[in-house]
Every structure is written in structure tokens, then in C-alpha cells.
Design a protein around this motif. Sequence first.
Motif, PDB file in Angstrom:
ATOM      1  N   TYR A  22       0.659  -1.124   0.117  1.00 51.20           N
ATOM      2  CA  TYR A  22       0.060   0.177   0.121  1.00 51.20           C
ATOM      3  C   TYR A  22       0.801   1.199   0.210  1.00 51.20           C
ATOM      4  O   TYR A  22       0.707   2.013   0.736  1.00 51.20           O
ATOM      5  N   GLY A  23       2.098   0.947  -0.760  1.00 51.13           N
ATOM      6  CA  GLY A  23       2.760   2.403  -0.944  1.00 51.13           C
ATOM      7  C   GLY A  23       1.988   3.856  -1.627  1.00 51.13           C
ATOM      8  O   GLY A  23       1.059   3.631  -2.281  1.00 51.13           O
ATOM      9  N   SER A  24       2.434   4.832  -0.780  1.00 53.89           N
ATOM     10  CA  SER A  24       1.908   6.062  -1.356  1.00 53.89           C
ATOM     11  C   SER A  24       2.342   6.355  -2.911  1.00 53.89           C
ATOM     12  O   SER A  24       3.010   6.021  -3.365  1.00 53.89           O
ATOM     13  N   VAL A  25       1.171   6.831  -3.439  1.00 59.05           N
ATOM     14  CA  VAL A  25       1.491   7.256  -4.790  1.00 59.05           C
ATOM     15  C   VAL A  25       1.741   8.684  -5.122  1.00 59.05           C
ATOM     16  O   VAL A  25       0.889   9.502  -4.565  1.00 59.05           O
ATOM     17  N   PHE A  26       2.912   9.107  -5.444  1.00 59.43           N
ATOM     18  CA  PHE A  26       2.918  10.453  -5.761  1.00 59.43           C
ATOM     19  C   PHE A  26       3.123  10.647  -7.183  1.00 59.43           C
ATOM     20  O   PHE A  26       4.020  10.508  -7.919  1.00 59.43           O
ATOM     21  N   ASP A  27       1.876  11.398  -7.892  1.00 61.55           N
ATOM     22  CA  ASP A  27       1.792  11.466  -8.879  1.00 61.55           C
ATOM     23  C   ASP A  27       2.594  12.666  -9.357  1.00 61.55           C
ATOM     24  O   ASP A  27       3.162  13.475  -8.756  1.00 61.55           O
ATOM     25  N   ASN A  28       2.950  12.830 -11.115  1.00 64.12           N
ATOM     26  CA  ASN A  28       3.691  14.021 -11.182  1.00 64.12           C
ATOM     27  C   ASN A  28       3.059  15.541 -11.058  1.00 64.12           C
ATOM     28  O   ASN A  28       4.018  16.421 -10.975  1.00 64.12           O
ATOM     29  N   HIS A  29       1.932  15.293 -11.015  1.00 62.08           N
ATOM     30  CA  HIS A  29       1.326  16.589 -10.619  1.00 62.08           C
ATOM     31  C   HIS A  29       1.765  17.152  -9.165  1.00 62.08           C
ATOM     32  O   HIS A  29       1.996  18.442  -8.989  1.00 62.08           O
ATOM     33  N   GLU A  30       1.836  16.281  -8.372  1.00 62.17           N
ATOM     34  CA  GLU A  30       2.116  16.702  -7.057  1.00 62.17           C
ATOM     35  C   GLU A  30       3.264  17.065  -7.219  1.00 62.17           C
ATOM     36  O   GLU A  30       3.814  18.015  -6.237  1.00 62.17           O
ATOM     37  N   LYS A  31       4.489  16.217  -7.659  1.00 70.15           N
ATOM     38  CA  LYS A  31       5.721  16.741  -7.677  1.00 70.15           C
ATOM     39  C   LYS A  31       5.973  17.921  -8.173  1.00 70.15           C
ATOM     40  O   LYS A  31       6.956  18.925  -7.736  1.00 70.15           O
ATOM     41  N   SER A  32       5.222  18.488  -9.316  1.00 74.95           N
ATOM     42  CA  SER A  32       5.398  19.890  -9.753  1.00 74.95           C
ATOM     43  C   SER A  32       5.013  20.786  -8.815  1.00 74.95           C
ATOM     44  O   SER A  32       5.529  21.845  -8.829  1.00 74.95           O
ATOM     45  N   ASN A  33       4.046  20.495  -8.072  1.00 75.21           N
ATOM     46  CA  ASN A  33       3.551  21.487  -7.038  1.00 75.21           C
ATOM     47  C   ASN A  33       4.481  21.617  -6.080  1.00 75.21           C
ATOM     48  O   ASN A  33       4.695  22.828  -5.173  1.00 75.21           O
ATOM     49  N   ILE A  34       5.266  20.401  -5.681  1.00 74.65           N
ATOM     50  CA  ILE A  34       6.243  20.512  -4.698  1.00 74.65           C
ATOM     51  C   ILE A  34       7.385  21.401  -5.288  1.00 74.65           C
ATOM     52  O   ILE A  34       8.050  22.190  -4.389  1.00 74.65           O
ATOM     53  N   ILE A  35       7.684  21.190  -6.442  1.00 73.25           N
ATOM     54  CA  ILE A  35       8.705  22.299  -6.985  1.00 73.25           C
ATOM     55  C   ILE A  35       8.173  23.625  -6.798  1.00 73.25           C
ATOM     56  O   ILE A  35       9.184  24.616  -6.703  1.00 73.25           O
ATOM     57  N   LYS A  36       7.186  23.880  -7.360  1.00 71.12           N
ATOM     58  CA  LYS A  36       6.573  25.386  -7.126  1.00 71.12           C
ATOM     59  C   LYS A  36       6.925  26.045  -5.865  1.00 71.12           C
ATOM     60  O   LYS A  36       7.276  27.023  -5.500  1.00 71.12           O
ATOM     61  N   ARG A  37       6.445  25.246  -4.748  1.00 69.68           N
ATOM     62  CA  ARG A  37       6.769  25.572  -3.392  1.00 69.68           C
ATOM     63  C   ARG A  37       8.253  25.831  -3.073  1.00 69.68           C
ATOM     64  O   ARG A  37       8.422  26.699  -2.256  1.00 69.68           O
ATOM     65  N   ILE A  38       9.180  24.866  -3.562  1.00 71.31           N
ATOM     66  CA  ILE A  38      10.593  25.040  -3.337  1.00 71.31           C
ATOM     67  C   ILE A  38      10.944  26.342  -4.102  1.00 71.31           C
ATOM     68  O   ILE A  38      11.662  27.329  -3.545  1.00 71.31           O
ATOM     69  N   LEU A  39      10.502  26.651  -5.274  1.00 67.67           N
ATOM     70  CA  LEU A  39      10.869  27.909  -5.965  1.00 67.67           C
ATOM     71  C   LEU A  39      10.425  29.058  -5.282  1.00 67.67           C
ATOM     72  O   LEU A  39      11.185  30.262  -5.235  1.00 67.67           O
ATOM     73  N   MET A  40       9.150  29.089  -4.626  1.00 71.04           N
ATOM     74  CA  MET A  40       8.555  30.184  -3.674  1.00 71.04           C
ATOM     75  C   MET A  40       9.613  30.748  -2.850  1.00 71.04           C
ATOM     76  O   MET A  40       9.819  31.820  -2.383  1.00 71.04           O
ATOM     77  N   ALA A  41       9.965  29.447  -1.867  1.00 72.35           N
ATOM     78  CA  ALA A  41      10.858  29.652  -0.845  1.00 72.35           C
ATOM     79  C   ALA A  41      12.208  30.332  -1.135  1.00 72.35           C
ATOM     80  O   ALA A  41      12.732  31.041  -0.448  1.00 72.35           O
ATOM     81  N   GLY A 253       2.560  -0.981   4.803  1.00 67.98           N
ATOM     82  CA  GLY A 253       1.468  -1.841   5.072  1.00 67.98           C
ATOM     83  C   GLY A 253       1.711  -3.293   4.960  1.00 67.98           C
ATOM     84  O   GLY A 253       0.611  -4.311   5.101  1.00 67.98           O
ATOM     85  N   LEU A 254       2.797  -3.684   4.454  1.00 64.25           N
ATOM     86  CA  LEU A 254       3.183  -5.221   4.283  1.00 64.25           C
ATOM     87  C   LEU A 254       4.110  -5.602   5.467  1.00 64.25           C
ATOM     88  O   LEU A 254       5.512  -5.255   5.570  1.00 64.25           O
ATOM     89  N   ILE A 255       3.549  -6.205   6.344  1.00 66.14           N
ATOM     90  CA  ILE A 255       4.323  -6.626   7.642  1.00 66.14           C
ATOM     91  C   ILE A 255       4.864  -8.267   7.256  1.00 66.14           C
ATOM     92  O   ILE A 255       3.771  -8.994   7.242  1.00 66.14           O
ATOM     93  N   SER A 256       6.000  -8.415   7.065  1.00 62.63           N
ATOM     94  CA  SER A 256       6.481  -9.878   6.905  1.00 62.63           C
ATOM     95  C   SER A 256       7.372 -10.399   7.642  1.00 62.63           C
ATOM     96  O   SER A 256       8.047  -9.490   8.383  1.00 62.63           O
ATOM     97  N   GLU A 257       7.662 -11.672   8.034  1.00 61.39           N
ATOM     98  CA  GLU A 257       8.429 -12.457   8.925  1.00 61.39           C
ATOM     99  C   GLU A 257       9.682 -12.881   8.169  1.00 61.39           C
ATOM    100  O   GLU A 257       9.270 -13.653   7.218  1.00 61.39           O
ATOM    101  N   LEU A 258      10.804 -12.849   8.502  1.00 61.34           N
ATOM    102  CA  LEU A 258      11.967 -13.287   8.124  1.00 61.34           C
ATOM    103  C   LEU A 258      12.788 -14.191   9.153  1.00 61.34           C
ATOM    104  O   LEU A 258      13.026 -13.605  10.308  1.00 61.34           O
ATOM    105  N   SER A 259      13.258 -15.398   9.107  1.00 65.04           N
ATOM    106  CA  SER A 259      13.948 -16.095   9.938  1.00 65.04           C
ATOM    107  C   SER A 259      15.518 -15.539   9.819  1.00 65.04           C
ATOM    108  O   SER A 259      16.038 -15.529   8.731  1.00 65.04           O
ATOM    109  N   ILE A 260      16.021 -15.602  10.832  1.00 65.10           N
ATOM    110  CA  ILE A 260      17.517 -15.015  10.927  1.00 65.10           C
ATOM    111  C   ILE A 260      18.378 -16.157  11.357  1.00 65.10           C
ATOM    112  O   ILE A 260      18.242 -16.720  12.497  1.00 65.10           O
TER     113      ILE A 260
END
Length: 335
Positions: A22-41, A253-260
Motif C-alpha cells: 500500500y505504498g503512497s502514490v506521488f503523481d507528477n502533478h504533485e511533484k510539480s506542485n512541490i517544486i513550485k513551493r520550493i521555488l517560492m521559498a 502496509g506489508l508486515i513480513s516475517e524473516l527467519s534469521i
Amino acid sequence: MKSVGIIANPASGKDIRRLVAYGSVFDNHEKSNIIKRILMALDALGIQHVYIMPDLSGVGSKALDDVAISLSAQFLEMAVDGNQQDSMRAAAMMNAMDVGCIITLGGDGTNRVVAKTCRETPLLPISTGTNNVFPFMIEGTLAGLAAGLLAAGKVGVEECCLSVPYLELSCGNEIIDTALVDLVVTDDAYIGARAVWEPESIKEVFLARARPTGIGFSALGGYLEPIPSGSIKGMHIVAGKGEKAVRAPLAPGLISELSIASYRTFGPSEEIPISRLPATLALDGERELSLDEADEMSVRLRSDGPVVVDIDRALWLAAERNLFVHGAKRPTSFN
């Protein structure tokens, strides 16, 4: 005053772990918005020049649409192939241009390739990938402020940056590749889907970071024996029948067991051979190399990794120096 570079990976945050976990999805629109905020700062701090890696998806170009800034933002003049070579090429160019800081948008894999060529240029990684042990979950505005303070010379590299350890894969005297967080040995016969998420396929794990607050294989090591931030120690884990089994979040979201079968920490002076062959190697969460029984590969920890910006430290120093307060006795001008 130095310039700032921005490298945004349009492919980050979209691998198969969105299907099997259940990894988060960062679409390219959101990445563009992040860059906008970086540029403004950056613009608010008086930074005059920003260089952006071009990309086939238009993440950078869309960030420049309808953004009210006075700084000059331009794209690097470089070939674009739509793969990780773009990020490596851009980082090398920005380092040669002596930018004050490179801001990346991506995950562990993105920053792994950038770190190969950015050399001593400070790196400020923003998380838009999957497991995200190396980059920060930080608002773009704050990242832009921290990068701007550094580029403007208001805070120094020696004050708010730290060189972090990394893993080096070698064959004899030849360096084959590097990893910032983890190198995982699996029994997969071929690379296939690049991400690793099946615990039954894991043979060995090498870690540059073992954090119980992380996700992925860093969490696995962190639950066995946490390695504090700033410590120059790695961890080697051998999977198999033993007295211990660890349940850890190998993906969101993926809890897995590994024998050591065994585990131990190691320092920069040690070189540990990969013994479980044939195998496929995954570097920072992505399968990259296939080895046969004749391959003689080893892993060691290096202490001279990329220089990473401590965002909290940079902003704390700026506050202590009244850099955001007008009318203070100390210097207050951003410019």
C-alpha cells in the motif's frame, strides 16, 4: 550567493509495491506542485538562479506554470533518456556548476544514483518514492528555505550538513556499484520486477542504516539492533533457520516475517564476501545485478558518502540568528 539545483524523478513512487502493498502514490502533478513551493521559498530568500533537470513527463516545466517568482529558473542543457542516467548526468552537471545545494524529489533509488555523481555538493532529498529511508518526508517550502539558507551562505555546510555512510559493492579492486541504505541478496533467477518484497527469496541483507523508525530492510535491522544516526556502522544479516525470526514492514502496509540464521554489525575496515550464490542483488530496493556461482563479490561500508543537509539544524540556526525577524539587532536581510 550560489544557485540551487533541482532533480525530480518522474518515475519515483510508482513501482510494483503499489500493487503488492500500500505504498503512497506521488503523481507528477504533485511533484510539480512541490517544486513550485520550493521555488517560492528560494525566491523569498533572494536566490537568483535555479537549475532544473529536464524530464520527458514535464514535471519541471509544469512547475513553472503560473508561479510568481523573480528568480531565474532554467533547465539544464542535456540529453534526456527517461532513465536513471538522467539523474546521474544532471547531478554531475550541477556539481560542476558549483550549485550550493541539490534538491531531489524521489526515493532511495533516485538518491542512490544522484549520490554517485554529486560529489561534495550538499544533497537535500525530499521523499516521493516508496520505502524512503534516505529522503525526508518534508514540506517543499521548508526544504526550499533550508536549501536557500545554505546557498545564500546564511548557514554553513560545516554547521548543518553531514557526510553519511554507504555500502560499496566490489569485485577485487573494481567498484561495481553502491547503495545508500541496503544491499539485498535474493535467490531470484532473474531481475524481473525491480522491487523486492518477498521474504522467502531473501538470502542476505547488508545495511548502511538500521532504524526501527524506518521501513523496508532498514527496519528489519533496526528491530534486531538499532544503529544510531551518525554512527559509522553497518549490519550483515543472513537469512535462514535460526533462533530468531523478525516481523518487519518490508513495504508500506506489508508486515513480513524473516527467519534469521545470524546477524552482526561491522565497520568500514571490514570487507564481507557475498557467499549465497547464485543470486540477484537489489540495491536500495531495486534489483540491479544477477550473479552466478563464479562471481566473487564483496561488500564494505564507506564513511565518505554524500553530504546531506540537516533541515532542522539549518532552520534552527536561521531562527537563532534572527534571519527571519525584521528589526532585530542581528542581520535580517535575506539578500
